[in-house]
Enzyme design. Structure first.
Site, mmCIF file in Angstrom:
data_model
loop_
_atom_site.group_PDB
_atom_site.id
_atom_site.type_symbol
_atom_site.label_atom_id
_atom_site.label_comp_id
_atom_site.label_asym_id
_atom_site.label_seq_id
_atom_site.Cartn_x
_atom_site.Cartn_y
_atom_site.Cartn_z
ATOM 1 N N HIS A 395 0.834 -1.193 0.000
ATOM 2 C CA HIS A 395 0.000 0.000 0.000
ATOM 3 C C HIS A 395 0.874 1.251 0.000
ATOM 4 O O HIS A 395 1.965 1.262 0.603
ATOM 5 C CB HIS A 395 -0.921 0.022 1.223
ATOM 6 N N CYS A 444 -0.019 2.203 -5.105
ATOM 7 C CA CYS A 444 -0.922 3.245 -5.581
ATOM 8 C C CYS A 444 -0.321 4.633 -5.355
ATOM 9 O O CYS A 444 0.539 4.823 -4.497
ATOM 10 C CB CYS A 444 -2.259 3.159 -4.850
#
Length: 814
Positions: A395, A444
């Site tokens: 993440h 991301c």
């Protein structure tokens, strides 16, 4: 002449090893050969065989190319077909060597030499070769054949002005031939015919050797070419032998000595012995000094376009003093959706980078403190001229151009204070004066609305050596494939097909971006973004060349190696007479596999097995997946054959989170057995302590020194043994002799060629380095998965791959 229809296996051991050395490279090597031989279906290598080829780098003496040649030999591949494949892949050096070897050392041993003689005199040019019987000779003057010049000696008598020129000899046998070097014949006037002509030349009737041009001392930078010249007049023609530090040089047998790419090993004293049948003289002894340097050390000067060296010349100067990579993959988040791909992605990148001679540290599931500590240790491995690569899968987010990697313990509403700041890592890397900094961020890049004012990075040096490869664009998500097994994420699936290419890093990543752009499912949703200020043609495949400071190199090797020390294999003797073998292997730098197998079993014992239990507290392990009969059931990506052959059954236990180990690893080996005449099961137990294996020695769970100390240029490899982060048991008392025995990642891994046996010596103090492997292809190319997308992605088919991305999830946790 040799028979080209014979099998590859008929080549001598030395010839096969030499061919393997030529093919063990990324640009034109064994992988390309494996593709070319598929012209014949019976020579096609399976995925498992290709994986086994890659795994050979784990052995200190292993060779992927040698393994491939053995497989081809088993399938009766002929020498003729091998030569055809080498020519097709344009590996001219290997093709020429194979031809010379099959032609029974078809090579020239005596080269013709340049000569001066007076008009009316006599000159003899000699060219001798060894090889098969009935070899043919043909002499040429320029491009024209010399009539009658069909023997090893060419006699020119009496000399006339028409004889002056350059001569060369062709030696042939059948359709194969080689040429000698050129020899210049010059006609000079007699001493009394002109006052302006030297009379020092030897007349045809006088023998002797006279050096007329001596070699000169030189100062050459590393990576440049060295040229030493020694020219002599002699009758009969002179022969030459060059010496380096009083040792003869096998390639120094002509008047001009050339070394195309010098290193510090080429420094020293050079001299040349000139001789013929009757006389011998020595040249002056000259000193050659090699200055350590790289192309980044060049002084500022105006470049003349006409004098700009060729691209090949420029490429030859670029090298790394070392190559180091930190790979981090976070999957099992405490407060966010877990991910699937990082484990397979880090594993894949570890194996590929290790083949490129990177020292790789691969870590899974790190919290905030562990990530910061891992980066600090990574910085210790960097120094001037080193290539540094950081890969992160997990993440992440990006705010105002600042990228942040999210640790597994980040709270639900995390901010920059809970994450690792990429730009800060870059600044600290720049302080180490690296030659190349590569960041590959597989995460991301959406905005984090919980974050306020972003931190401001410090001033970066203008170094033009930074490359950022983002798996996705700004304010976009990165996806992974939702499958039942462990599969590569989208970015690594494309990257792994290009990362071994011998191209500038930015060119290689551009091609990855193009490959992703041709994928129908990812088009418009995920696209690689490249940011770079790299001004030189630096590639991940660049060679490693010592900086000229062996102490720094040894310190760096040791600092890396101590994080990859495995316990030694051992045999446990139980009272009942059973001997249990205990072995260890590394899957990642913080994940270790322990295997047990029964070596000796008394006849009166019907059945027995050895289980591991009672492990030291703090380890991350699933008891349901321990003591499994195969590695897959234990949750490992390692292939079975890397530890135990299939015919030798054993039990496997996978230990995760070794970075959290605060004390020595202790566990119990529980032997369960039954006698032939009893139904009751008997238990025996032994407690085993193996110290702190792998990355646990670095104590990543402990806070590091403040940034001003840990990243400063004064906190370097020469003083790392006194830092607070130096692991237990490896202080200044560590034997100095051990530092020189630890090499690059591709040559020092301990490989168990037999169950439980380490390739490294077992003498006290030696390091037992871990096994890591090349993973097999994780995508099923034969059975594409049906599309059941959860983000309304189209059901189009992938254009250039044989599988489909299904049910893609993103790495963003919001």
């Amino acid at each position: 002449m040799g028979d080209w229809n014979l099998s590859i296996g008929t080549l001598s051991e030395g010839a096969q090893s030499r061919l393997a050395d030529m093919l063990d490279n990324a640009k034109c090597g064994w992988r390309q050969l494996a593709n070319v031989v598929t012209e014949e279906p019976r020579f096609r290598c399976s995925e498992n065989e290709m994986t086994s080829c890659s795994l050979q780098v784990l052995s200190p003496t292993g060779s992927p190319s040698r393994y491939l040649l053995e497989r081809l030999s088993e399938r009766s591949c002929t020498l003729a077909f091998l030569l055809h494949c080498l020519k097709k892949m344009e590996h001219h050096e290997a093709a020429q060597y194979l031809t010379a070897n099959v032609m029974e050392r078809f090579q020239i041993t005596v080269q013709p030499q340049a000569q001066h003689a007076t008009e009316g005199g006599r000159v003899v040019l000699v060219c001798k070769a060894i090889g098969p019987a009935a070899m043919g000779y043909q002499w040429f003057r320029g491009k024209e054949e010399v009539l009658g010049g069909s023997g090893p000696e060419l006699v020119l008598c009496p000399l006339t002005p028409t004889h002056q020129g350059h001569y060369i000899c062709r030696v042939n046998h059948g359709e194969n031939f080689i040429f000698s070097q050129w020899a210049h014949v010059r006609i000079v006037r007699s001493a009394g015919s002109s006052t302006g002509v030297s009379s020092s030349f030897f007349p045809p009737s006088v023998s002797g050797v006279r050096i007329v041009r001596q070699p000169r001392p030189q100062v050459v930078a590393e990576g440049d070419s060295l040229c030493l010249d020694c020219f002599a007049e002699a009758n009969p023609p002179p022969q030459y032998q060059w010496y380096h530090n009083k040792q003869s040089m096998p390639t120094g047998k002509i008047s001009t000595l050339r070394i195309l790419c010098v290193t510090t090993a080429d420094r020293g004293m050079y001299s040349c012995r000139v001789f013929n049948l009757y006389h011998e003289v020595w040249s002056d002894q000259v000193h050659v000094k090699i200055d350590p340097g790289s192309s980044i050390d060049a002084s500022w000067e105006e470049i003349d376009a006409a004098a700009t060296p060729s691209p090949a010349r420029q490429i030859s100067k670029l090298y790394a003093t070392d190559k180091v990579a930190l790979l981090m993959g976070n999957m099992n988040y405490l407060h966010h959706r877990p991910l699937r791909a990082p484990m397979a992605d880090v594993h894949e990148m570890t194996n590929l980078l290790r083949q490129l001679d990177f020292k790789v540290v691969s870590l899974l599931d790190l919290n905030w403190q562990e990530m910061h500590s891992a980066v600090t240790e990574f910085l210790l491995l960097l120094d001037r001229g080193v290539y540094g690569l950081l890969y992160f899968a997990g993440h992440g987010y990006e705010n105002y151009g600042n990228s942040f990697m999210v640790p597994i313990d980040a709270p639900a509403s995390y901010t920059s204070e809970n994450c690792l700041w990429v730009q800060d890592v870059l600044q600290r890397m720049q302080e180490r004066e690296t030659s190349l900094n590569v960041f590959l961020l597989d995460m991301c890049r959406k905005r984090n609305l919980n974050d306020g004012v972003p931190p401001q990075p410090g001033q970066l040096k203008v170094t033009a050596n930074i490359v950022f490869g983002y798996a996705t664009c700004v304010d976009a998500e990165a996806f992974e494939v939702n499958k039942d097994d462990l599969s590569n994420g989208i970015f690594i699936n494309f990257l792994k097909q290009r990362v071994m290419e011998d191209e500038k890093v930015t060119v290689m990543l551009d091609r990855v971006a193009e490959d992703m752009g041709r994928c129908e499912i990812t088009r418009g949703r995920q696209a690689l973004e490249l940011r770079s200020n790299l001004s030189e043609r630096r590639a991940l495949t660049d060679r490693i060349q010592s900086s000229g400071c062996p102490e720094t190199t040894s310190a760096r090797n040791l600092q890396w190696a101590i994080a990859h020390v495995l316990p030694k294999s051992r045999n446990l003797q139980f009272d009942c007479g059973v001997t249990v073998q205990l072995g260890f292997a590394a899957e990642f730098s913080n994940i270790m596999i322990i295997y047990t197998r029964i070596l000796e079993n008394p006849k009166d014992i019907a059945s027995c097995s050895a289980h591991l239990t009672d492990f030291t507290e703090g380890l991350d392990m699933d008891l349901k997946m321990s003591n499994q009969e195969n590695l897959l059931d234990a949750g490992s990506l390692l292939p079975m054959e890397i530890l135990l052959p299939a015919e030798l059954p054993g039990l496997y236990t996978r230990l995760k989170g070794l970075q959290r180990l605060t004390k020595e690893l202790t566990f119990t080996v529980c032997l369960q057995y039954k006698y032939t005449n009893l139904d009751e099961e008997v238990h025996e137990r032994q407690t085993v302590t193996v110290g702190k294996p792998l990355v646990s020695k670095l104590n990543l769970h402990e806070p590091r020194l403040p940034r001003s100390y840990s990243a400063s240029s004064s906190f370097d490899l020469h003083s790392f043994s006194h830092s607070s982060s130096f692991p237990e048991g490896f202080g200044p008392s560590f034997p100095a002799s051990e530092t020189s025995s630890i090499g690059s990642a591709s040559t020092t891994w301990s490989y168990y060629s037999q169950p439980g046996l380490s390739a490294t010596p077992s003498s006290p103090g030696k390091l037992n380095l871990p096994v890591e492997d090349d993973s097999p292809e994780l995508f099923d190319s034969d059975a594409p998965q049906p599309l059941t997308t959860s983000k309304s992605l189209p059901h189009g088919q992938v254009e250039d791959l044989t599988y489909r991305f299904s049910n893609m999830h993103n790495f963003h946790s919001c």
